[in-house]
Design a protein around this motif. Structure first.
Motif, PDB file in Angstrom:
ATOM      1  N   ILE A   7      -2.932   4.466  -7.855  1.00  0.00           N
ATOM      2  CA  ILE A   7      -1.573   4.169  -7.421  1.00  0.00           C
ATOM      3  C   ILE A   7      -1.195   2.783  -7.940  1.00  0.00           C
ATOM      4  O   ILE A   7      -1.902   1.810  -7.668  1.00  0.00           O
ATOM      5  N   ASP A  10       3.220  -1.612  -7.773  1.00  0.00           N
ATOM      6  CA  ASP A  10       4.651  -1.842  -7.586  1.00  0.00           C
ATOM      7  C   ASP A  10       5.431  -0.549  -7.350  1.00  0.00           C
ATOM      8  O   ASP A  10       6.544  -0.378  -7.846  1.00  0.00           O
ATOM      9  N   THR A  11       4.856   0.395  -6.611  1.00  0.00           N
ATOM     10  CA  THR A  11       5.581   1.627  -6.312  1.00  0.00           C
ATOM     11  C   THR A  11       6.797   1.322  -5.439  1.00  0.00           C
ATOM     12  O   THR A  11       6.771   0.405  -4.611  1.00  0.00           O
ATOM     13  N   LYS A  12       7.834   2.105  -5.616  1.00  0.00           N
ATOM     14  CA  LYS A  12       9.074   1.928  -4.847  1.00  0.00           C
ATOM     15  C   LYS A  12       9.552   3.278  -4.334  1.00  0.00           C
ATOM     16  O   LYS A  12      10.699   3.672  -4.546  1.00  0.00           O
ATOM     17  N   ILE A  13       8.677   3.979  -3.642  1.00  0.00           N
ATOM     18  CA  ILE A  13       9.010   5.302  -3.112  1.00  0.00           C
ATOM     19  C   ILE A  13       9.856   5.135  -1.850  1.00  0.00           C
ATOM     20  O   ILE A  13       9.447   4.453  -0.915  1.00  0.00           O
ATOM     21  N   ASP A 233       9.822   0.612   3.983  1.00  0.00           N
ATOM     22  CA  ASP A 233       9.459   1.241   2.706  1.00  0.00           C
ATOM     23  C   ASP A 233       8.609   0.302   1.859  1.00  0.00           C
ATOM     24  O   ASP A 233       7.607   0.717   1.253  1.00  0.00           O
ATOM     25  N   ASN A 237       4.729   1.030   0.728  1.00  0.00           N
ATOM     26  CA  ASN A 237       4.381   1.029  -0.697  1.00  0.00           C
ATOM     27  C   ASN A 237       3.309  -0.007  -1.016  1.00  0.00           C
ATOM     28  O   ASN A 237       2.434   0.222  -1.861  1.00  0.00           O
ATOM     29  N   GLN A 238       3.360  -1.142  -0.338  1.00  0.00           N
ATOM     30  CA  GLN A 238       2.368  -2.187  -0.589  1.00  0.00           C
ATOM     31  C   GLN A 238       0.968  -1.784  -0.113  1.00  0.00           C
ATOM     32  O   GLN A 238      -0.026  -2.267  -0.642  1.00  0.00           O
ATOM     33  N   LEU A 240       0.063   1.502   0.041  1.00  0.00           N
ATOM     34  CA  LEU A 240      -0.153   2.881  -0.386  1.00  0.00           C
ATOM     35  C   LEU A 240      -1.442   3.047  -1.181  1.00  0.00           C
ATOM     36  O   LEU A 240      -2.184   4.019  -0.997  1.00  0.00           O
ATOM     37  N   SER A 241      -1.716   2.114  -2.073  1.00  0.00           N
ATOM     38  CA  SER A 241      -2.926   2.206  -2.885  1.00  0.00           C
ATOM     39  C   SER A 241      -4.170   2.179  -2.016  1.00  0.00           C
ATOM     40  O   SER A 241      -5.098   2.984  -2.203  1.00  0.00           O
TER      41      SER A 241
END
Length: 317
Positions: A7, A10-13, A233, A237-238, A240-241
């Motif tokens: 993952i 910097d995901t922004k789901i 959110d 996302n922070q 999530l990994s």
């Protein structure tokens, strides 16, 4: 040296965008769990309904028909015989004898069964649970789950604020009900191992929720004017990994146990696998939306019972 990441950092789901669908689906699951529990019920194992369980290994493939005929002439009442694991493994279940001296009667039944089966089998497991003991185990199991959820509520309340506590406990109740719905729907045997699975799921789900809530609290102090939905959110996302890596490695171990662990623990492991998925889901789609619905203090730096809510997080702080 570059590290492999499943993952990106910097995901922004936009998880909050789907909160209404997720909460609606979860409400359906929770209502279905109650309906299934009332109409279909749990498939209680010997731990909770009493009786005799004997696991044997025969010399060569088991002749289930012959064993059933041999035991049928003993007049033991309800007798269930099924293959268990390998072709030579057989599981025998006999209803618990009734009466004032049920324990002695149960031991007599075991001796009768052993006498009919003879010495050509290996007795791997013999369990005898009386009706009184099984009733106490049911009460103790329910009490253990309820106490664990209540203590988790107090823990989150002390560590954060009551809004966080409410979100975490709604997620825990959701996970427990969803797992019970699975047991009712598939009629998986519900025994003491199942109670252990429920308690483990509660702990795992709470750990995942605390990780997310810790990041939410940090971001509340850091981003004073960010909309709460966007902030949640960002926090999810922070983390999530970390969530995916933890869940993934746990699932690898559970899958190995499910395949190679044998029939004795298969129900427990299956419940745990389901619990990993449902616990991760509730931490993202249940705990967060509940927090968003009730609001949270922007200036609660210490949280817990000592936190003073002066201003709700509505985005205009």
């Amino acid at each position: 040296m570059r590290h492999l990441k499943l993952i990106p950092d910097d995901t922004k789901i936009p998880f909050s965008r789907w909160r209404y669908v997720a909460v609606g689906l979860s409400l359906v699951v929770m209502i279905a769990a109650v309906v299934l529990l009332v109409t279909r019920g749990l498939n209680f194992g010997i731990d909770f309904k009493g009786g005799i369980l004997i696991e044997i290994a025969t010399d060569g493939p088991a002749d289930i028909g012959s064993i059933r005929n041999d035991l049928g002439g003993l007049g033991l009442g309800e007798v269930q015989i099924q293959e268990f694991g390998q072709a030579d493994d057989v599981l025998i279940r006999v209803a618990a004898p009734e009466g004032d001296d049920a324990d002695r009667a149960s031991q007599a039944v075991v001796e009768k069964i052993k006498g009919v089966l003879g010495d050509g089998v290996e007795y791997r497991r013999v369990e005898v649970v009386g009706p009184q003991v099984s009733g106490e185990l049911v009460e103790d199991g329910i009490l253990a789950v309820l106490i664990s959820v209540a203590l988790m509520l107090l823990y989150i309340w002390f560590r954060f604020e009551w809004q966080f506590s409410l979100g975490a406990d709604v997620a825990l109740v959701h996970d427990v009900l969803a797992t019970i719905a699975l047991f009712c729907l598939l009629q998986i045997e519900f025994n003491l191992q199942s109670i252990a699975a429920l308690l483990t799921i509660v702990g795992y789900s709470m750990n995942d929720t605390v990780i997310v809530f810790d990041r939410v609290r940090e971001n509340l102090r850091k981003y004073k004017k960010m909309d709460l939905a966007a902030l949640i959110d960002l926090s999810v996302n922070q983390t999530l990994s970390r969530t995916v890596m933890t869940s993934g490695t746990t699932l690898l171990a559970l899958l190995a146990l499910f395949v190679f662990g044998g029939e004795v623990i298969r129900g427990f492991v299956f419940a745990m696998i389901f619990g990993i998925f449902i616990g991760t889901y509730s931490s993202i789609f249940i705990a967060g939306p509940v927090l968003l619905a009730v609001g949270v203090s922007r200036d609660a730096t210490n949280g817990g019972l000592g936190g003073v809510s002066k201003e709700k997080a509505t985005g205009e702080a």
